[in-house]
Scaffold this active site. Structure first.
Site, PDB file in Angstrom:
ATOM      1  N   ASN A   9       0.870  -1.186   0.000  1.00 24.37           N
ATOM      2  CA  ASN A   9       0.000   0.000   0.000  1.00 24.37           C
ATOM      3  C   ASN A   9       0.904   1.233   0.000  1.00 24.37           C
ATOM      4  O   ASN A   9       1.521   1.546   1.014  1.00 24.37           O
ATOM      5  CB  ASN A   9      -0.880  -0.052   1.263  1.00 24.37           C
ATOM      6  N   TRP A  10       0.955   1.900  -1.146  1.00 24.11           N
ATOM      7  CA  TRP A  10       1.876   3.038  -1.272  1.00 24.11           C
ATOM      8  C   TRP A  10       1.297   4.321  -0.689  1.00 24.11           C
ATOM      9  O   TRP A  10       1.985   5.350  -0.659  1.00 24.11           O
ATOM     10  CB  TRP A  10       2.255   3.249  -2.749  1.00 24.11           C
ATOM     11  N   LYS A  11       0.031   4.282  -0.288  1.00 24.23           N
ATOM     12  CA  LYS A  11      -0.621   5.443   0.342  1.00 24.23           C
ATOM     13  C   LYS A  11      -0.443   6.693  -0.531  1.00 24.23           C
ATOM     14  O   LYS A  11      -0.360   6.573  -1.755  1.00 24.23           O
ATOM     15  CB  LYS A  11      -0.096   5.646   1.771  1.00 24.23           C
ATOM     16  N   HIS A  94      -9.311   0.831   5.174  1.00 24.18           N
ATOM     17  CA  HIS A  94      -8.013   1.067   5.813  1.00 24.18           C
ATOM     18  C   HIS A  94      -8.207   2.004   7.004  1.00 24.18           C
ATOM     19  O   HIS A  94      -9.031   2.916   6.963  1.00 24.18           O
ATOM     20  CB  HIS A  94      -7.018   1.661   4.813  1.00 24.18           C
ATOM     21  N   GLU A  96      -6.640   4.461   8.001  1.00 25.58           N
ATOM     22  CA  GLU A  96      -6.502   5.901   7.698  1.00 25.58           C
ATOM     23  C   GLU A  96      -7.781   6.429   7.049  1.00 25.58           C
ATOM     24  O   GLU A  96      -8.155   7.586   7.250  1.00 25.58           O
ATOM     25  CB  GLU A  96      -5.265   6.121   6.804  1.00 25.58           C
ATOM     26  N   GLU A 166      -5.116  -5.216  10.678  1.00 24.17           N
ATOM     27  CA  GLU A 166      -4.109  -4.181  10.869  1.00 24.17           C
ATOM     28  C   GLU A 166      -4.369  -3.459  12.187  1.00 24.17           C
ATOM     29  O   GLU A 166      -5.167  -2.515  12.238  1.00 24.17           O
ATOM     30  CB  GLU A 166      -4.171  -3.176   9.718  1.00 24.17           C
ATOM     31  N   GLY A 172       2.673   2.021  10.785  1.00 21.38           N
ATOM     32  CA  GLY A 172       3.612   3.128  10.617  1.00 21.38           C
ATOM     33  C   GLY A 172       4.329   3.520  11.900  1.00 21.38           C
ATOM     34  O   GLY A 172       4.965   4.561  11.965  1.00 21.38           O
ATOM     35  N   SER A 212       3.726  -2.351  10.283  1.00 25.64           N
ATOM     36  CA  SER A 212       5.175  -2.389  10.502  1.00 25.64           C
ATOM     37  C   SER A 212       5.817  -3.724  10.141  1.00 25.64           C
ATOM     38  O   SER A 212       6.748  -4.169  10.822  1.00 25.64           O
ATOM     39  CB  SER A 212       5.511  -1.979  11.947  1.00 25.64           C
TER      40      SER A 212
HETATM   41  P1  PGA Z   1       3.068   0.102   7.666  1.00 32.45           P
HETATM   42  O1  PGA Z   1       1.594   0.312   7.057  1.00 32.45           O
HETATM   43  O2  PGA Z   1       3.608  -1.169   7.049  1.00 32.45           O
HETATM   44  O3  PGA Z   1       3.835   1.324   7.237  1.00 32.45           O
HETATM   45  O4  PGA Z   1       2.916  -0.003   9.130  1.00 32.45           O
HETATM   46  C1  PGA Z   1       0.729  -0.771   6.862  1.00 32.45           C
HETATM   47  C2  PGA Z   1      -0.571  -0.293   6.263  1.00 32.45           C
HETATM   48  O5  PGA Z   1      -0.999   0.829   6.580  1.00 32.45           O
HETATM   49  O6  PGA Z   1      -1.214  -0.999   5.475  1.00 32.45           O
END
Ligand code: PGA
Length: 249
Positions: A9-11, A94, A96, A166, A172, A212
């Site tokens: 996931n490149w966000k 997600h 976010e 998640e 993150g 992470s």
């Molecule tokens: P991260 O993000 O690997 O940077 O913790 C995972 C995600 O948000 O899917």
């Protein structure tokens, strides 16, 4: 055997040129895994990414979509627009999107329906906050998230559902769930799906872990029996790290 998947996931990172550079780097590293590999660039880079990945074993997913077919929804992207550029997987729910854009239960359920109506693969994310875990509510929170957005589906629809656990406190932050914490939750989720549907639905559904995941911790997490791959954020922005994670499965 259940499908294994590693998705990056490149966000909101990498413009189109940078996305294509990362794709070229990924194409030149050796991915030896039998897992399905997906990358999820931002909307503006989807079409070019699909083109650049033709003939490889890497697919492209979108990071979100709108639930309506089309219409007056300024700024939004529909399922048929994604399909129109060759994208047939989408990440929904997600944390976010939940936290910053208030996308929760019922809305996510409508998005899931829209994607499945178009025969798309849905990577459905869920997971608890740190407070939920510290107050021992994590299993309840996750049950509620699955119930609100997925348990209205008929069993047959689950062939296109991929779950991604998640824990929000691990995204993150560098604070990954331990392999045991991941396994406990994944086994709980599989049992919850089996109780609501049946063992066949539960046993066929891939459950990815995200939060992470790095080359250093991937193989231990992926070695757990109910962990079927990962949804990778930060580490997916490096071709070497992402490939090492893919090869850890
Ligand atoms: P991260 O993000 O690997 O940077 O913790 C995972 C995600 O948000 O899917």
């Amino acid at each position: 055997m259940r499908k294994q998947i590693v998705a990056g996931n490149w966000k909101m990172n990498l413009n189109q040129v940078e996305s294509l550079q990362l794709i070229e780097a990924l194409k030149s590293t050796k991915n030896t895994s039998r897992a399905e590999v997906l990358v999820a660039p931002n909307f503006t880079a989807l079409a070019a990414s699909v083109e650049a990945l033709k003939g490889t074993n890497i697919g492209v997913a979108a990071q979100n979509m709108h639930q309506a077919e089309c219409g007056a929804f300024t700024g939004e992207i529909s399922a048929q627009m994604l399909l129109g550029v060759g994208v047939n997987s989408v990440i929904l729910g997600h944390s976010e999107r939940r936290e910053y854009f208030s996308e929760y239960g019922e809305l996510l359920s409508a998005k899931v329906d829209a994607a499945l109506n178009h025969n798309m693969q849905v990577i459905f994310c869920f997971g608890e906050l740190l407070d939920d875990r510290e107050s021992d509510q994590h299993f309840d929170v996750v049950t509620e998230q699955l119930t609100e957005s997925l348990f209205h589906l008929p069993a047959a629809a689950w062939k296109n559902i991929v779950l991604a656990y998640e824990p929000v406190w691990a995204i993150g932050t560098g604070m990954t769930a331990s392999p045991e914490q991941a396994q406990d939750m994944h086994a709980f989720v599989r049992k919850t799906v089996a109780d609501h549907y049946d063992n066949a639905v539960a046993n066929n559904c891939p459950i990815l872990y995200g939060g992470s995941v790095k080359p250093a911790n991937a193989s231990l997490i992926f070695s757990k029996p109910d962990v079927d791959g990962g949804l990778i954020g930060g580490a997916a922005l490096s071709a070497d790290d992402f490939t090492a994670i893919i090869n850890a499965i």
